[in-house]
Scaffold this motif. Structure first.
Motif, PDB file in Angstrom:
ATOM      1  N   ILE A  32      22.929  27.373  33.161  1.00 60.80           N
ATOM      2  CA  ILE A  32      23.848  28.824  32.817  1.00 60.80           C
ATOM      3  C   ILE A  32      24.212  29.276  34.375  1.00 60.80           C
ATOM      4  CG2 ILE A  32      21.974  30.311  33.052  1.00 60.80           C
ATOM      5  CD1 ILE A  32      23.494  33.005  31.615  1.00 60.80           C
ATOM      6  N   ASN A  33      25.200  29.644  35.046  1.00 64.27           N
ATOM      7  CA  ASN A  33      25.369  30.117  36.489  1.00 64.27           C
ATOM      8  C   ASN A  33      25.727  31.893  36.782  1.00 64.27           C
ATOM      9  OD1 ASN A  33      27.618  29.962  38.882  1.00 64.27           O
ATOM     10  ND2 ASN A  33      26.183  29.207  39.181  1.00 64.27           N
ATOM     11  N   ALA A  34      24.802  32.320  37.599  1.00 62.14           N
ATOM     12  CA  ALA A  34      25.283  33.539  37.353  1.00 62.14           C
ATOM     13  C   ALA A  34      26.261  34.393  38.233  1.00 62.14           C
ATOM     14  CB  ALA A  34      24.081  34.111  38.325  1.00 62.14           C
ATOM     15  N   CYS A  35      27.121  33.560  39.230  1.00 65.40           N
ATOM     16  CA  CYS A  35      28.036  33.732  39.532  1.00 65.40           C
ATOM     17  C   CYS A  35      29.320  33.297  38.548  1.00 65.40           C
ATOM     18  CB  CYS A  35      28.759  32.981  40.519  1.00 65.40           C
ATOM     19  SG  CYS A  35      30.125  33.102  41.574  1.00 65.40           S
ATOM     20  N   TYR A  36      29.112  32.608  37.442  1.00 69.63           N
ATOM     21  CA  TYR A  36      30.428  32.449  36.653  1.00 69.63           C
ATOM     22  C   TYR A  36      30.563  33.339  35.405  1.00 69.63           C
ATOM     23  CZ  TYR A  36      33.226  30.204  32.932  1.00 69.63           C
ATOM     24  OH  TYR A  36      33.546  29.267  32.327  1.00 69.63           O
ATOM     25  N   ASN A  37      29.511  34.012  35.110  1.00 73.76           N
ATOM     26  CA  ASN A  37      29.485  35.218  34.285  1.00 73.76           C
ATOM     27  C   ASN A  37      29.866  36.178  35.214  1.00 73.76           C
ATOM     28  OD1 ASN A  37      28.212  33.618  31.292  1.00 73.76           O
ATOM     29  ND2 ASN A  37      27.163  32.928  33.082  1.00 73.76           N
ATOM     30  N   ALA A  38      29.779  36.338  35.836  1.00 67.75           N
ATOM     31  CA  ALA A  38      29.673  37.569  36.938  1.00 67.75           C
ATOM     32  C   ALA A  38      31.116  38.109  36.935  1.00 67.75           C
ATOM     33  CB  ALA A  38      29.033  37.698  38.152  1.00 67.75           C
ATOM     34  N   LEU A  39      32.047  36.617  37.062  1.00 65.04           N
ATOM     35  CA  LEU A  39      33.537  36.897  37.212  1.00 65.04           C
ATOM     36  C   LEU A  39      34.721  35.605  36.727  1.00 65.04           C
ATOM     37  CD1 LEU A  39      32.514  36.522  41.770  1.00 65.04           C
ATOM     38  CD2 LEU A  39      33.310  38.532  40.369  1.00 65.04           C
ATOM     39  N   ASP A  40      33.975  34.224  37.106  1.00 69.27           N
ATOM     40  CA  ASP A  40      34.895  33.379  36.556  1.00 69.27           C
ATOM     41  C   ASP A  40      35.595  33.968  34.990  1.00 69.27           C
ATOM     42  OD1 ASP A  40      33.209  32.319  38.555  1.00 69.27           O
ATOM     43  OD2 ASP A  40      34.169  30.514  37.936  1.00 69.27           O
ATOM     44  N   ARG A  41      34.322  34.034  34.216  1.00 64.12           N
ATOM     45  CA  ARG A  41      34.461  35.116  32.186  1.00 64.12           C
ATOM     46  C   ARG A  41      35.903  35.738  32.930  1.00 64.12           C
ATOM     47  NH1 ARG A  41      30.158  36.945  29.228  1.00 64.12           N
ATOM     48  NH2 ARG A  41      29.927  38.629  30.970  1.00 64.12           N
ATOM     49  N   HIS A  42      36.208  36.683  33.822  1.00 63.44           N
ATOM     50  CA  HIS A  42      36.963  37.857  33.346  1.00 63.44           C
ATOM     51  C   HIS A  42      37.974  37.593  34.148  1.00 63.44           C
ATOM     52  CE1 HIS A  42      33.223  40.176  33.001  1.00 63.44           C
ATOM     53  NE2 HIS A  42      33.119  39.724  33.875  1.00 63.44           N
ATOM     54  N   LEU A  43      38.821  36.528  34.019  1.00 62.69           N
ATOM     55  CA  LEU A  43      39.656  35.549  34.888  1.00 62.69           C
ATOM     56  C   LEU A  43      40.035  34.875  33.952  1.00 62.69           C
ATOM     57  CD1 LEU A  43      39.144  34.015  38.734  1.00 62.69           C
ATOM     58  CD2 LEU A  43      39.107  36.115  37.741  1.00 62.69           C
ATOM     59  N   LYS A  44      39.666  35.434  32.534  1.00 61.25           N
ATOM     60  CA  LYS A  44      40.357  34.653  31.507  1.00 61.25           C
ATOM     61  C   LYS A  44      41.200  35.490  30.248  1.00 61.25           C
ATOM     62  CE  LYS A  44      36.389  31.551  31.170  1.00 61.25           C
ATOM     63  NZ  LYS A  44      35.718  31.347  29.685  1.00 61.25           N
ATOM     64  N   SER A  45      40.480  36.880  30.961  1.00 64.95           N
ATOM     65  CA  SER A  45      41.042  38.234  30.054  1.00 64.95           C
ATOM     66  C   SER A  45      41.985  39.069  31.748  1.00 64.95           C
ATOM     67  CB  SER A  45      39.471  38.724  29.673  1.00 64.95           C
ATOM     68  OG  SER A  45      39.771  39.809  31.109  1.00 64.95           O
ATOM     69  N   TRP A  46      42.417  39.947  30.233  1.00 70.26           N
ATOM     70  CA  TRP A  46      43.277  40.839  31.339  1.00 70.26           C
ATOM     71  C   TRP A  46      42.669  41.683  32.432  1.00 70.26           C
ATOM     72  CZ3 TRP A  46      41.359  46.285  32.257  1.00 70.26           C
ATOM     73  CH2 TRP A  46      40.521  46.194  31.167  1.00 70.26           C
ATOM     74  N   ARG A  47      41.139  41.662  31.997  1.00 70.35           N
ATOM     75  CA  ARG A  47      40.241  41.748  33.693  1.00 70.35           C
ATOM     76  C   ARG A  47      40.841  41.147  35.125  1.00 70.35           C
ATOM     77  NH1 ARG A  47      36.187  42.316  29.894  1.00 70.35           N
ATOM     78  NH2 ARG A  47      35.773  44.697  28.601  1.00 70.35           N
ATOM     79  N   LYS A  48      41.434  39.855  35.001  1.00 73.89           N
ATOM     80  CA  LYS A  48      41.584  39.485  36.153  1.00 73.89           C
ATOM     81  C   LYS A  48      42.209  40.175  37.371  1.00 73.89           C
ATOM     82  CE  LYS A  48      44.478  35.342  37.334  1.00 73.89           C
ATOM     83  NZ  LYS A  48      45.143  34.925  37.592  1.00 73.89           N
ATOM     84  N   ASN A  49      42.618  41.088  37.445  1.00 73.37           N
ATOM     85  CA  ASN A  49      42.978  42.499  38.295  1.00 73.37           C
ATOM     86  C   ASN A  49      42.784  43.442  38.126  1.00 73.37           C
ATOM     87  OD1 ASN A  49      44.940  40.127  39.717  1.00 73.37           O
ATOM     88  ND2 ASN A  49      46.205  40.137  38.440  1.00 73.37           N
ATOM     89  N   LYS A  50      41.469  43.891  37.274  1.00 74.66           N
ATOM     90  CA  LYS A  50      40.887  45.349  37.501  1.00 74.66           C
ATOM     91  C   LYS A  50      39.517  45.226  38.385  1.00 74.66           C
ATOM     92  CE  LYS A  50      37.425  47.540  35.011  1.00 74.66           C
ATOM     93  NZ  LYS A  50      36.726  47.485  33.332  1.00 74.66           N
ATOM     94  N   ALA A  51      40.215  46.455  39.018  1.00 78.31           N
ATOM     95  CA  ALA A  51      39.540  46.311  39.871  1.00 78.31           C
ATOM     96  C   ALA A  51      37.930  46.628  39.853  1.00 78.31           C
ATOM     97  CB  ALA A  51      39.554  47.854  40.780  1.00 78.31           C
ATOM     98  N   ALA A  52      36.851  45.621  40.775  1.00 75.40           N
ATOM     99  CA  ALA A  52      35.652  45.222  40.642  1.00 75.40           C
ATOM    100  C   ALA A  52      34.663  46.103  41.127  1.00 75.40           C
ATOM    101  CB  ALA A  52      35.167  43.972  40.994  1.00 75.40           C
ATOM    102  N   LEU A  53      35.650  46.245  42.228  1.00 70.24           N
ATOM    103  CA  LEU A  53      34.662  47.457  43.716  1.00 70.24           C
ATOM    104  C   LEU A  53      35.343  48.088  44.420  1.00 70.24           C
ATOM    105  CD1 LEU A  53      31.923  47.185  45.049  1.00 70.24           C
ATOM    106  CD2 LEU A  53      32.454  45.249  45.950  1.00 70.24           C
ATOM    107  N   ILE A  54      35.522  49.207  44.001  1.00 69.11           N
ATOM    108  CA  ILE A  54      36.216  50.526  44.575  1.00 69.11           C
ATOM    109  C   ILE A  54      35.100  50.423  45.920  1.00 69.11           C
ATOM    110  CG2 ILE A  54      37.212  52.349  45.064  1.00 69.11           C
ATOM    111  CD1 ILE A  54      37.549  52.062  42.069  1.00 69.11           C
ATOM    112  N   TRP A  55      35.661  50.304  47.116  1.00 67.90           N
ATOM    113  CA  TRP A  55      34.625  50.534  48.660  1.00 67.90           C
ATOM    114  C   TRP A  55      35.020  51.808  49.731  1.00 67.90           C
ATOM    115  CZ3 TRP A  55      35.080  49.784  53.365  1.00 67.90           C
ATOM    116  CH2 TRP A  55      33.992  49.072  54.471  1.00 67.90           C
ATOM    117  N   GLU A  56      34.113  52.234  49.863  1.00 67.41           N
ATOM    118  CA  GLU A  56      34.171  53.296  50.935  1.00 67.41           C
ATOM    119  C   GLU A  56      33.109  52.758  52.152  1.00 67.41           C
ATOM    120  OE1 GLU A  56      36.390  56.729  50.120  1.00 67.41           O
ATOM    121  OE2 GLU A  56      34.265  58.135  51.426  1.00 67.41           O
ATOM    122  N   GLY A  57      33.684  52.548  53.607  1.00 64.43           N
ATOM    123  CA  GLY A  57      32.624  52.668  54.154  1.00 64.43           C
ATOM    124  C   GLY A  57      32.530  53.660  55.173  1.00 64.43           C
ATOM    125  N   GLU A  58      31.262  53.987  56.087  1.00 62.49           N
ATOM    126  CA  GLU A  58      31.185  55.891  55.991  1.00 62.49           C
ATOM    127  C   GLU A  58      32.608  56.190  56.954  1.00 62.49           C
ATOM    128  OE1 GLU A  58      26.553  57.156  57.328  1.00 62.49           O
ATOM    129  OE2 GLU A  58      27.555  56.664  59.373  1.00 62.49           O
TER     130      GLU A  58
END
Ligand code: ATP
Ligand code: MG
Length: 663
Positions: free
Chosen positions: A87-113
């Motif tokens: 298995i690979n952790a990064c593949y499961n966290a990211l690559d997997r979603h690229l095959k679905s509509w989630r490809k352009n879904k917001a994964a991370l909304i970040w706000e700096g202090e």
């Protein structure tokens, strides 16, 4: 049922225990309207029949390059899960979603202090992780090497973790609030080859000089060959030619795709050093396959994450909560996650609520200590913002006192949102005891983490290792292996065995006090090593603190024992007050009487000091060691050991306020 209703042990018989009304029977109706009640227990008992089969089904939800030959190999106390699986952790966290509509879904909304905002989609994260993985390869990092990460809470922190795991390197994140000494200890223990850091980070409007700290640490870290520096603050920092390289400079020549390395399921994904509130840090080693299966499943069950959710776990990634429930749990499930860099009350105590409103946060996961800090500022801040998007709330890290629970439920959750009180540890990898709305929410009891999650056989033992009767305080143990459990302590399997598996034969010892009530609900009662001995009676600090915080004037309380020739120990209280209350001898007297009423005359505090702040680790735990030293008037000359846990400056300031409070 309240926590302080614990049935006294023999030696405590003369303690007068008074039951408080359950303030939240209301929540039971509320939850019942949203989730089917009591379906859970049936599912739980079924899971105990064939736990391996149960986990095998969960494991199939992830993508494996090769399936496992055996679900579990259990040589007490060493567990191997999904043996032979690749298995690979990064593949499961990211690559997997690229095959679905989630490809352009917001994964991370970040706000700096300071207020900057960035949104990274799953595709964005994938691109960045690939590019950084290639950078690591070009710096000579190989599968199995250790990579140290010492960064502020910025997207490049999870990107570094994902990139390292993509190439099969084991990462170790060192919390950015740690000093150079603590960083050096951890890098040396892990024998890290590369360190990833930043020039600095922001904390309460000021720059934390991470690169400077890193340089100091590296003077005594011979294994570290290269340092990658991300430019976060832009202030000028020392640079060592040949060793140091800017993040931007190295990724600009990177390949766009790096093949994810297929590792065996039991390959170590990361090492995380426990916070050390109880002694020398331990290098907790987590696997890849078992760990991912466990956090993925628990993220779903406990937080009931759905595609439309905006999920915010406020933990810093330097702690295990950040590893499991900011990075891997949410990404494996394709969730949109909020990440905020800075202090909760900067520039004002409304900051968190502003973030909830701005992004329409639906699930909020935080700590009792953060809640108590926010309570201190009063209701006006949460009331100023629209928090109606919230639908589920969670807590972790300490027992939540009923007063904080009630505030969370009513003021933050508007009486709508169930609260999941999640009990777990760095060592357990993921949540073990908690309500699990996705599986059927059980009626909540404020202050109880309710029931164990599927397959987890939790119990409460007495001194001799026998199951303790209900309503009696004992030691929390786990009687069977689970996929998220630690594999060992890094380079120290003996210590692993000794710390966790030798207190009681064949069961995992958590080091926490707990009790079960008549309905089998678990009540966590603090650490087993945090007890006072007053005139021969053992009193848990948590019980005392709960009693104090149940008084409307008290925001937070820390209770320690001061050695006393007559009584053994006497109770010393340091308390911070809620807005609108001020210290007075009358109030101190009132609190004394309040504690007597709630727990009993034996628990009457000898001294009560009102202070503005309590010393805490950055993960929010009260440093009783420091408080005890102050209370006992001991010299706190050597502060280096404290550096392990918080910035020296914060500790110094807290000591000063404690001393001022005693004056
Ligand atoms: P160290 O082991 O180095 O002293 P630590 O125990 O503070 O550090 P963590 O693994 O982050 O580090 O914390 C786990 C502990 O936090 C648990 O053992 C327990 O005491 C406490 N805890 C976590 N969640 C809860 C909860 N929901 N209710 C009560 N206590 C909790
Ligand atoms: Mg611990």
């Amino acid at each position: 049922m309240q926590r302080d209703a614990a049935k006294p042990k023999k030696s405590e018989k003369n303690i007068n225990v008074e039951k408080r009304e359950n303030p939240m029977s209301l929540s039971l109706d509320v939850s019942a309207k949203i989730y089917p009640v009591n379906r859970y227990l049936e599912l739980y008992s079924r899971s105990l029949e064939e736990p391996e089969k149960f986990w095998e089904e969960q494991a199939r939800e992830l993508d494996w390059f090769k399936s496992w030959d055996k679900v579990l190999e259990w040589n007490t106390p060493f567990a191997k899960w999904f043996v032979g699986g690749r298995i690979n952790a990064c593949y499961n966290a990211l690559d997997r979603h690229l095959k679905s509509w989630r490809k352009n879904k917001a994964a991370l909304i970040w706000e700096g202090e300071p207020g900057e905002r960035r949104v990274l989609t799953y595709h964005d994260l994938y691109r960045e992780a690939n590019r950084f993985a290639d950078a690591l390869l070009r710096l000579g990092v190989k599968t199995g090497d250790r990579v140290g990460i010492y960064m502020p809470l910025i997207p490049e922190l999870p990107i570094s973790m994902l990139a390292a795991s993509r190439i099969g390197a084991t990462f170790t994140v060192v919390f950015s609030g740690f000093s150079s000494g603590a960083l050096a200890d951890r890098l040396n223990d892990a024998e890290a080859k590369v360190l990833i850091t930043a020039d600095g980070g922001y904390r309460r409007g000021r720059i934390v000089n991470l690169k400077e700290n890193a340089d100091k640490a590296l003077a005594s870290c011979p294994t570290v060959e290269h340092v990658v520096v991300y430019r976060r603050t832009g202030h000028s920092v020392p640079f060592k030619e040949g060793r140091d390289i800017w993040w931007d400079d190295i990724v600009k020549d990177s390949r766009k795709y790096v093949e994810p390395v297929s590792v065996e399921s039991n390959h170590p994904l990361y090492i995380l050093y426990t916070s050390g509130t109880t002694g020398k840090p331990k290098g907790v080693v987590h696997s890849t396959g078992g760990y991912l299966v466990y956090v993925s499943a628990t993220q779903k069950w406990v937080f009931d994450v759905r595609d439309e959710d905006v999920y915010w776990c406020t933990a810093d990634i330097g702690w295990v909560t950040g590893h499991s429930y900011v990075v891997y749990g949410p990404f494996l499930n394709g969730v949109t996650t909020v990440m905020y860099e800075g202090a909760l009350d900067y520039p004002n105590p409304g900051r968190w609520w502003e973030i909830v409103e701005r992004y329409g946060v639906t699930i909020l996961y935080t700590t009792p200590t953060a809640l108590r800090t926010l309570i201190k500022y009063g209701d006006e801040y949460p009331k100023k913002y629209d928090l109606s998007s919230l639908r589920l709330l969670g807590t972790v890290g300490e027992p939540i006192n009923p007063a904080a629970w009630e505030w969370y439920f009513n003021v933050v959750g508007g009486g709508r949102c169930p609260i999941v009180d999640t009990w777990w540890q760095t060592e357990t990898g993921g949540i073990l005891i908690s309500p699990a709305p996705r599986l059927g929410l059980v009626p909540l009891k404020p202050g109880s983490a309710t029931y164990p999650l599927p397959t987890i056989m939790a119990d409460v033992y007495d001194e001799k290792g026998r199951p303790a009767p209900s309503m009696t305080r004992g030691y929390l143990v786990i009687k069977n292996p689970w996929p998220g459990m630690l594999q060992t302590l890094f380079k120290d399997p003996q210590r692993y065995q000794q710390v966790y598996w030798s207190r009681f034969e064949g069961v995992y010892y958590t080091g926490d006090y707990a009790m079960k009530d008549e309905e089998g609900y678990f009540w966590l009662l603090g650490r087993a090593d945090e007890v006072l001995k007053v005139a021969g009676h053992r009193l848990g600090t948590i019980e005392l603190e709960d009693a104090l915080v149940s008084h409307q004037a008290v925001a937070e309380a820390a209770v320690v024992g001061r050695p006393d020739a007559v009584k053994g120990e006497v109770i010393v209280v340091f308390a911070t007050l809620r807005q609108g209350y001020s210290p007075s001898p009358q109030l101190a007297q009132e609190l004394r009487e309040h504690v007597r009423r709630v727990i009993g005359p034996i628990a009457t505090p000898e001294e009560i000091h009102f202070v503005h702040m309590l010393p805490k680790t950055r993960s929010g735990k009260i440093m009783r060691r420091v408080i005890k030293a102050v209370a006992s008037q001991a010299e706190i000359g050597d502060i280096t050991t404290l550096e392990d846990e918080a910035s020296v400056e914060e500790v110094k300031k807290a000591i000063e306020t404690l001393r001022a409070g005693m004056a």
